[in-house]
Motif scaffolding. Structure first.
Motif, PDB file in Angstrom:
ATOM      1  N   THR A 180      13.860   7.632 -22.610  1.00  0.00           N
ATOM      2  CA  THR A 180      14.050   8.998 -22.129  1.00  0.00           C
ATOM      3  C   THR A 180      14.766   9.734 -23.250  1.00  0.00           C
ATOM      4  O   THR A 180      15.854   9.326 -23.667  1.00  0.00           O
ATOM      5  CB  THR A 180      14.904   9.028 -20.840  1.00  0.00           C
ATOM      6  OG1 THR A 180      14.234   8.267 -19.826  1.00  0.00           O
ATOM      7  CG2 THR A 180      15.110  10.450 -20.352  1.00  0.00           C
ATOM      8  N   SER A 225       6.825   5.802 -21.553  1.00  0.00           N
ATOM      9  CA  SER A 225       6.750   4.537 -20.819  1.00  0.00           C
ATOM     10  C   SER A 225       5.784   3.623 -21.557  1.00  0.00           C
ATOM     11  O   SER A 225       4.692   4.033 -21.926  1.00  0.00           O
ATOM     12  CB  SER A 225       6.252   4.763 -19.393  1.00  0.00           C
ATOM     13  OG  SER A 225       7.159   5.575 -18.685  1.00  0.00           O
ATOM     14  N   ASP A 273       5.320  11.840 -20.765  1.00  0.00           N
ATOM     15  CA  ASP A 273       5.545  12.961 -19.860  1.00  0.00           C
ATOM     16  C   ASP A 273       6.641  13.825 -20.472  1.00  0.00           C
ATOM     17  O   ASP A 273       7.634  13.300 -20.977  1.00  0.00           O
ATOM     18  CB  ASP A 273       6.008  12.477 -18.481  1.00  0.00           C
ATOM     19  CG  ASP A 273       4.921  11.720 -17.759  1.00  0.00           C
ATOM     20  OD1 ASP A 273       3.901  12.338 -17.420  1.00  0.00           O
ATOM     21  OD2 ASP A 273       5.095  10.507 -17.545  1.00  0.00           O
ATOM     22  N   TYR A 274       6.453  15.130 -20.410  1.00  0.00           N
ATOM     23  CA  TYR A 274       7.452  16.057 -20.933  1.00  0.00           C
ATOM     24  C   TYR A 274       7.815  17.046 -19.847  1.00  0.00           C
ATOM     25  O   TYR A 274       6.941  17.682 -19.254  1.00  0.00           O
ATOM     26  CB  TYR A 274       6.925  16.794 -22.170  1.00  0.00           C
ATOM     27  CG  TYR A 274       7.885  17.819 -22.707  1.00  0.00           C
ATOM     28  CD1 TYR A 274       9.134  17.452 -23.182  1.00  0.00           C
ATOM     29  CD2 TYR A 274       7.556  19.163 -22.714  1.00  0.00           C
ATOM     30  CE1 TYR A 274      10.031  18.392 -23.662  1.00  0.00           C
ATOM     31  CE2 TYR A 274       8.433  20.116 -23.204  1.00  0.00           C
ATOM     32  CZ  TYR A 274       9.668  19.719 -23.675  1.00  0.00           C
ATOM     33  OH  TYR A 274      10.556  20.655 -24.153  1.00  0.00           O
ATOM     34  N   GLN A 311       7.315   0.845 -14.948  1.00  0.00           N
ATOM     35  CA  GLN A 311       8.381   0.404 -15.862  1.00  0.00           C
ATOM     36  C   GLN A 311       9.223  -0.708 -15.267  1.00  0.00           C
ATOM     37  O   GLN A 311       9.496  -1.691 -15.928  1.00  0.00           O
ATOM     38  CB  GLN A 311       9.311   1.578 -16.207  1.00  0.00           C
ATOM     39  CG  GLN A 311       9.023   2.240 -17.491  1.00  0.00           C
ATOM     40  CD  GLN A 311      10.113   3.240 -17.865  1.00  0.00           C
ATOM     41  OE1 GLN A 311      11.244   3.176 -17.416  1.00  0.00           O
ATOM     42  NE2 GLN A 311       9.752   4.167 -18.717  1.00  0.00           N
ATOM     43  N   HIS A 353      15.322   2.058 -21.779  1.00  0.00           N
ATOM     44  CA  HIS A 353      15.103   1.339 -20.523  1.00  0.00           C
ATOM     45  C   HIS A 353      14.529  -0.036 -20.846  1.00  0.00           C
ATOM     46  O   HIS A 353      13.551  -0.143 -21.592  1.00  0.00           O
ATOM     47  CB  HIS A 353      14.138   2.106 -19.618  1.00  0.00           C
ATOM     48  CG  HIS A 353      14.569   3.504 -19.346  1.00  0.00           C
ATOM     49  ND1 HIS A 353      15.579   3.816 -18.459  1.00  0.00           N
ATOM     50  CD2 HIS A 353      14.147   4.688 -19.869  1.00  0.00           C
ATOM     51  CE1 HIS A 353      15.745   5.132 -18.426  1.00  0.00           C
ATOM     52  NE2 HIS A 353      14.886   5.678 -19.278  1.00  0.00           N
ATOM     53  N   TYR A 382       9.678  11.719 -21.705  1.00  0.00           N
ATOM     54  CA  TYR A 382       9.688  10.376 -21.136  1.00  0.00           C
ATOM     55  C   TYR A 382       8.559   9.567 -21.758  1.00  0.00           C
ATOM     56  O   TYR A 382       7.406   9.994 -21.717  1.00  0.00           O
ATOM     57  CB  TYR A 382       9.473  10.425 -19.621  1.00  0.00           C
ATOM     58  CG  TYR A 382      10.481  11.272 -18.887  1.00  0.00           C
ATOM     59  CD1 TYR A 382      11.711  10.748 -18.507  1.00  0.00           C
ATOM     60  CD2 TYR A 382      10.208  12.607 -18.583  1.00  0.00           C
ATOM     61  CE1 TYR A 382      12.650  11.527 -17.826  1.00  0.00           C
ATOM     62  CE2 TYR A 382      11.130  13.392 -17.900  1.00  0.00           C
ATOM     63  CZ  TYR A 382      12.344  12.844 -17.529  1.00  0.00           C
ATOM     64  OH  TYR A 382      13.267  13.618 -16.865  1.00  0.00           O
ATOM     65  N   GLY A 384      10.696   1.578 -21.834  1.00  0.00           N
ATOM     66  CA  GLY A 384      10.597   3.029 -21.862  1.00  0.00           C
ATOM     67  C   GLY A 384      11.776   3.679 -22.560  1.00  0.00           C
ATOM     68  O   GLY A 384      12.802   3.045 -22.818  1.00  0.00           O
ATOM     69  N   GLN A 421      16.436  13.075 -24.442  1.00  0.00           N
ATOM     70  CA  GLN A 421      16.998  14.357 -24.044  1.00  0.00           C
ATOM     71  C   GLN A 421      16.965  15.323 -25.225  1.00  0.00           C
ATOM     72  O   GLN A 421      16.955  14.902 -26.377  1.00  0.00           O
ATOM     73  CB  GLN A 421      18.434  14.150 -23.562  1.00  0.00           C
ATOM     74  CG  GLN A 421      18.524  13.208 -22.386  1.00  0.00           C
ATOM     75  CD  GLN A 421      19.961  12.878 -22.003  1.00  0.00           C
ATOM     76  OE1 GLN A 421      20.908  13.462 -22.510  1.00  0.00           O
ATOM     77  NE2 GLN A 421      20.103  11.943 -21.087  1.00  0.00           N
ATOM     78  N   SER A 440      19.449   0.113 -18.257  1.00  0.00           N
ATOM     79  CA  SER A 440      19.281   1.313 -19.081  1.00  0.00           C
ATOM     80  C   SER A 440      20.552   1.534 -19.878  1.00  0.00           C
ATOM     81  O   SER A 440      21.652   1.319 -19.365  1.00  0.00           O
ATOM     82  CB  SER A 440      18.997   2.542 -18.212  1.00  0.00           C
ATOM     83  OG  SER A 440      17.772   2.407 -17.541  1.00  0.00           O
TER      84      SER A 440
END
Length: 81
Positions: free
Chosen positions: A74, A44, A33-34, A49, A64, A42, A72, A76, A54
């Protein structure tokens, strides 16, 4: 689920360029997912999840975990990597 209204040749070329990296990735199944508004990607590796921990790394990546298993990431500032 998002759909792409119209494919451009450059879109397919970008996807194909990523394929060699994707097939070597340790996870054989993943969900991506963006969020363009905040430029966060993101990843996963299992659904759901259910991370129990984290860790924010110095490079802006959040890892994660559920126990010792990475479930997962994330990422940035994703578009500038």
């Amino acid at each position: 689920m998002a759909q792409i209204a119209e494919w451009q040749p450059k879109d397919l070329a970008r996807i194909l360029k990523a394929v060699p990296q994707l097939v070597r990735f340790p996870a054989k199944q993943m969900w991506i997912d963006y969020d363009e508004e905040v430029d966060v990607l993101y990843l996963s590796f299992c659904k759901p999840q259910k991370a129990t921990d984290s860790e924010l790394r110095d490079d802006g990546i959040i890892v994660h975990r559920r126990g010792k298993k990475v479930v997962g990431l994330t990422i940035q500032d994703a578009s500038n990597r």
